[in-house]
Design a protein around this motif. Structure first.
Motif, PDB file in Angstrom:
ATOM      1  N   ASP A 191       8.494  -6.817   9.877  1.00 41.63           N
ATOM      2  CA  ASP A 191       8.360  -7.543   8.608  1.00 41.63           C
ATOM      3  C   ASP A 191       7.823  -8.949   8.828  1.00 41.63           C
ATOM      4  OD1 ASP A 191       9.404  -5.419   7.108  1.00 41.63           O
ATOM      5  OD2 ASP A 191      11.454  -6.076   7.492  1.00 41.63           O
ATOM      6  N   ARG A 192       7.168  -9.197   9.935  1.00 39.15           N
ATOM      7  CA  ARG A 192       6.708 -10.537  10.268  1.00 39.15           C
ATOM      8  C   ARG A 192       5.526 -10.449  11.224  1.00 39.15           C
ATOM      9  NH1 ARG A 192      11.998 -12.743  12.905  1.00 39.15           N
ATOM     10  NH2 ARG A 192      12.917 -11.182  11.544  1.00 39.15           N
ATOM     11  N   GLY A 193       4.869 -11.582  11.434  1.00 41.43           N
ATOM     12  CA  GLY A 193       3.793 -11.663  12.417  1.00 41.43           C
ATOM     13  C   GLY A 193       2.449 -11.190  11.908  1.00 41.43           C
ATOM     14  N   LEU A 194       1.518 -11.010  12.835  1.00 44.44           N
ATOM     15  CA  LEU A 194       0.143 -10.642  12.499  1.00 44.44           C
ATOM     16  C   LEU A 194      -0.270  -9.342  13.169  1.00 44.44           C
ATOM     17  CD1 LEU A 194      -1.588 -14.165  12.720  1.00 44.44           C
ATOM     18  CD2 LEU A 194      -0.722 -12.990  10.681  1.00 44.44           C
ATOM     19  N   SER A 195       0.675  -8.433  13.331  1.00 43.16           N
ATOM     20  CA  SER A 195       0.328  -7.108  13.824  1.00 43.16           C
ATOM     21  C   SER A 195      -0.463  -6.370  12.749  1.00 43.16           C
ATOM     22  CB  SER A 195       1.583  -6.304  14.157  1.00 43.16           C
ATOM     23  OG  SER A 195       2.297  -5.995  12.968  1.00 43.16           O
ATOM     24  N   ARG A 196      -1.193  -5.350  13.154  1.00 43.69           N
ATOM     25  CA  ARG A 196      -1.945  -4.558  12.186  1.00 43.69           C
ATOM     26  C   ARG A 196      -0.999  -3.928  11.163  1.00 43.69           C
ATOM     27  NH1 ARG A 196      -6.856  -2.384  11.594  1.00 43.69           N
ATOM     28  NH2 ARG A 196      -6.994  -0.486  10.356  1.00 43.69           N
ATOM     29  N   LYS A 197       0.115  -3.412  11.632  1.00 45.85           N
ATOM     30  CA  LYS A 197       1.077  -2.782  10.724  1.00 45.85           C
ATOM     31  C   LYS A 197       1.541  -3.758   9.653  1.00 45.85           C
ATOM     32  CE  LYS A 197       5.723  -0.708  10.524  1.00 45.85           C
ATOM     33  NZ  LYS A 197       5.370   0.292   9.489  1.00 45.85           N
ATOM     34  N   HIS A 198       1.954  -4.947  10.074  1.00 42.59           N
ATOM     35  CA  HIS A 198       2.490  -5.880   9.087  1.00 42.59           C
ATOM     36  C   HIS A 198       1.410  -6.388   8.139  1.00 42.59           C
ATOM     37  CE1 HIS A 198       5.052  -8.660   7.118  1.00 42.59           C
ATOM     38  NE2 HIS A 198       4.411  -9.714   7.558  1.00 42.59           N
ATOM     39  N   ILE A 199       0.229  -6.698   8.660  1.00 48.39           N
ATOM     40  CA  ILE A 199      -0.839  -7.217   7.806  1.00 48.39           C
ATOM     41  C   ILE A 199      -1.221  -6.194   6.735  1.00 48.39           C
ATOM     42  CG2 ILE A 199      -3.286  -7.837   7.736  1.00 48.39           C
ATOM     43  CD1 ILE A 199      -2.905  -9.256  10.407  1.00 48.39           C
ATOM     44  N   MET A 200      -1.402  -4.931   7.146  1.00 46.94           N
ATOM     45  CA  MET A 200      -1.836  -3.911   6.193  1.00 46.94           C
ATOM     46  C   MET A 200      -0.776  -3.651   5.124  1.00 46.94           C
ATOM     47  SD  MET A 200      -4.813  -3.527   7.400  1.00 46.94           S
ATOM     48  CE  MET A 200      -5.527  -2.161   6.504  1.00 46.94           C
ATOM     49  N   GLU A 201       0.489  -3.726   5.498  1.00 42.58           N
ATOM     50  CA  GLU A 201       1.555  -3.540   4.517  1.00 42.58           C
ATOM     51  C   GLU A 201       1.749  -4.789   3.658  1.00 42.58           C
ATOM     52  OE1 GLU A 201       4.068  -0.329   7.238  1.00 42.58           O
ATOM     53  OE2 GLU A 201       4.744  -2.418   7.114  1.00 42.58           O
ATOM     54  N   ALA A 202       1.616  -5.969   4.287  1.00 46.87           N
ATOM     55  CA  ALA A 202       1.855  -7.223   3.569  1.00 46.87           C
ATOM     56  C   ALA A 202       0.830  -7.456   2.469  1.00 46.87           C
ATOM     57  CB  ALA A 202       1.860  -8.390   4.548  1.00 46.87           C
ATOM     58  N   ILE A 203      -0.437  -7.124   2.714  1.00 44.96           N
ATOM     59  CA  ILE A 203      -1.447  -7.377   1.697  1.00 44.96           C
ATOM     60  C   ILE A 203      -1.167  -6.533   0.459  1.00 44.96           C
ATOM     61  CG2 ILE A 203      -3.070  -5.689   2.666  1.00 44.96           C
ATOM     62  CD1 ILE A 203      -3.955  -8.953   0.796  1.00 44.96           C
ATOM     63  N   ASN A 204      -0.713  -5.308   0.642  1.00 42.15           N
ATOM     64  CA  ASN A 204      -0.410  -4.458  -0.510  1.00 42.15           C
ATOM     65  C   ASN A 204       0.744  -5.024  -1.328  1.00 42.15           C
ATOM     66  OD1 ASN A 204      -2.431  -2.616   0.124  1.00 42.15           O
ATOM     67  ND2 ASN A 204      -1.077  -1.381   1.415  1.00 42.15           N
ATOM     68  N   GLY A 205       1.770  -5.521  -0.639  1.00 42.00           N
ATOM     69  CA  GLY A 205       2.883  -6.133  -1.351  1.00 42.00           C
ATOM     70  C   GLY A 205       2.459  -7.374  -2.111  1.00 42.00           C
ATOM     71  N   SER A 206       1.633  -8.209  -1.484  1.00 40.58           N
ATOM     72  CA  SER A 206       1.170  -9.433  -2.144  1.00 40.58           C
ATOM     73  C   SER A 206       0.349  -9.119  -3.390  1.00 40.58           C
ATOM     74  CB  SER A 206       0.344 -10.281  -1.172  1.00 40.58           C
ATOM     75  OG  SER A 206       1.163 -10.840  -0.165  1.00 40.58           O
ATOM     76  N   LEU A 207      -0.536  -8.130  -3.303  1.00 39.07           N
ATOM     77  CA  LEU A 207      -1.367  -7.787  -4.452  1.00 39.07           C
ATOM     78  C   LEU A 207      -0.517  -7.276  -5.613  1.00 39.07           C
ATOM     79  CD1 LEU A 207      -4.434  -6.046  -2.758  1.00 39.07           C
ATOM     80  CD2 LEU A 207      -4.220  -8.415  -3.512  1.00 39.07           C
ATOM     81  N   THR A 208       0.507  -6.509  -5.299  1.00 39.94           N
ATOM     82  CA  THR A 208       1.394  -6.012  -6.348  1.00 39.94           C
ATOM     83  C   THR A 208       2.116  -7.163  -7.033  1.00 39.94           C
ATOM     84  OG1 THR A 208       1.733  -3.897  -5.218  1.00 39.94           O
ATOM     85  CG2 THR A 208       3.399  -4.562  -6.822  1.00 39.94           C
ATOM     86  N   ARG A 209       2.657  -8.067  -6.234  1.00 43.46           N
ATOM     87  CA  ARG A 209       3.412  -9.193  -6.811  1.00 43.46           C
ATOM     88  C   ARG A 209       2.512 -10.136  -7.585  1.00 43.46           C
ATOM     89  NH1 ARG A 209       6.018  -8.249  -1.806  1.00 43.46           N
ATOM     90  NH2 ARG A 209       4.647  -9.698  -0.727  1.00 43.46           N
ATOM     91  N   LEU A 210       1.291 -10.335  -7.120  1.00 43.28           N
ATOM     92  CA  LEU A 210       0.357 -11.242  -7.788  1.00 43.28           C
ATOM     93  C   LEU A 210      -0.358 -10.581  -8.972  1.00 43.28           C
ATOM     94  CD1 LEU A 210      -1.119 -12.938  -4.601  1.00 43.28           C
ATOM     95  CD2 LEU A 210       0.165 -14.106  -6.408  1.00 43.28           C
ATOM     96  N   GLN A 211      -0.163  -9.294  -9.131  1.00 47.03           N
ATOM     97  CA  GLN A 211      -0.754  -8.536 -10.235  1.00 47.03           C
ATOM     98  C   GLN A 211      -2.278  -8.638 -10.243  1.00 47.03           C
ATOM     99  OE1 GLN A 211       1.362  -8.866 -14.061  1.00 47.03           O
ATOM    100  NE2 GLN A 211       2.956 -10.083 -13.050  1.00 47.03           N
ATOM    101  N   THR A 212      -2.854  -8.416  -9.064  1.00 48.67           N
ATOM    102  CA  THR A 212      -4.301  -8.494  -8.926  1.00 48.67           C
ATOM    103  C   THR A 212      -4.769  -7.441  -7.924  1.00 48.67           C
ATOM    104  OG1 THR A 212      -6.171  -9.953  -8.359  1.00 48.67           O
ATOM    105  CG2 THR A 212      -4.145 -10.250  -7.107  1.00 48.67           C
TER     106      THR A 212
END
Length: 328
Positions: free
Chosen positions: A82-103
């Motif tokens: 749930d932290r850092g700049l691994s491929r796993k975290h980045i790919m999951e984090a961007i999806n969460g951010s887009l959902t929360r930002l509604q964009t």
């Protein structure tokens, strides 16, 4: 991409210091002041700040906004991935951010810090895929050293994109980027979106030497603000020097906060200054620093007033990137 000289940032405010209706009022005040660039991060208030910003911007024409967010800090349950700049975290984090930002996309997706625990090639590869997928238009970083910027830009160009921005701390007192980061950024075509232009409120002059912090100020906020400003307030000599900036601000017809923000924007390598607010009137007033020109002689006087308190050690940039994130 063009950004407004003032970027509205919601670190330490949305989802923590202020109620959601006040946060929304601050965002609308920013829009009314002509600000279209907004910065947040998934780690702010453990993802809540992104949700608050997304809700506050609902109904605005998406193409007329520049929305920035970041990835790196521990979020959610703060587990090992749930932290850092691994491929796993980045790919999951961007999806969460887009959902929360509604964009469907963010204009700028930033590596919030450098991750020593993940190969840089892996990080850059993940960012390249996010750009190709249309989930981010541009990629930037925050608080990277000159060497990290050079290595990252080299790999980014090989991957078919470029790092366009860095988000460092920068103000009249804290100038650690000037020696190494700025020359590297100029060479690499990287702009600076700087945070803390008023030094967490220190440069507003509201913190008086020998007196308690004003009620309701960041220095009295136990949710995080107090910790960020505490180091400045322990320096009594600095607080005395800051009071000597008042005649300069008065000569220009500016508030102390406006002077500090205008000083940052006076530096040609700064693309935008990040400004937060806990009340709508704060963003309205601080936005007036945009377009102000400080005469050269007053820039010299500012340096003279703050002599002995200006921090320039470039190693302090690297100090913000922990050697390891693996603490479990």
């Amino acid at each position: 991409m063009q950004v407004t000289e003032i970027t509205y940032g919601n670190w330490l405010t949305h989802g923590s210091q202020v109620e959601n209706d006040t946060a929304t009022a601050c965002v609308h005040a920013a829009l009314d002041a002509g600000i279209t660039t907004f910065d947040t991060a998934d780690v702010y208030a453990n993802t809540v700040a992104e949700s608050v910003l997304g809700e506050a911007l609902k109904g605005q024409r998406r193409e007329s906004l520049e929305i920035f967010t970041k990835v790196h800090g521990a979020i959610g349950p703060k587990g090992p991935n749930d932290r850092g700049l691994s491929r796993k975290h980045i790919m999951e984090a961007i999806n969460g951010s887009l959902t929360r930002l509604q964009t469907d996309y963010v204009d700028l997706y930033q590596a919030h810090r450098y991750d020593h625990s993940t190969p840089l090639e892996e990080t850059i590869g993940a960012f390249a895929d996010i750009v190709r997928q249309g989930k981010a238009i541009y990629i930037g970083v925050s608080e990277w050293t000159a060497a990290q910027l050079r290595a990252g830009q080299h790999l980014a160009r090989q991957a078919g994109f470029a790092l366009v921005s860095n988000q460092p701390e920068y103000n009249m007192i804290h100038r650690v980027i000037e020696t190494e980061v700025i020359p590297a950024s100029v060479d690499l075509g990287i702009g600076q979106v700087v945070w803390s232009p008023i030094a967490q409120g220190t440069l507003t002059g509201k913190y008086l030497p020998g007196q308690p912090a004003p009620a309701g100020s960041r220095a009295t906020d136990e949710k995080g603000g107090q910790r960020m400003v505490d180091s400045w307030l322990k320096n009594e000599a600095l607080l005395v020097a800051v009071q000597d900036l008042r005649p300069i601000a008065a000569e220009l017809g500016l508030t102390m906060a406006q002077l500090a923000i205008a000083w940052v924007l006076q530096n040609k390598y700064v693309s935008s200054a990040l400004v937060g607010a806990s009340r709508p009137e704060q963003i309205t007033e601080n936005a007036k620093a945009s377009g102000v020109q400080i005469p050269d002689e007053l820039m010299v006087r500012i340096d003279e007033v703050l002599a002995g308190h200006i921090v320039t050690d470039p190693s302090l940039t690297a100090g913000r990137s922990p050697a390891s994130l693996r603490t479990w």
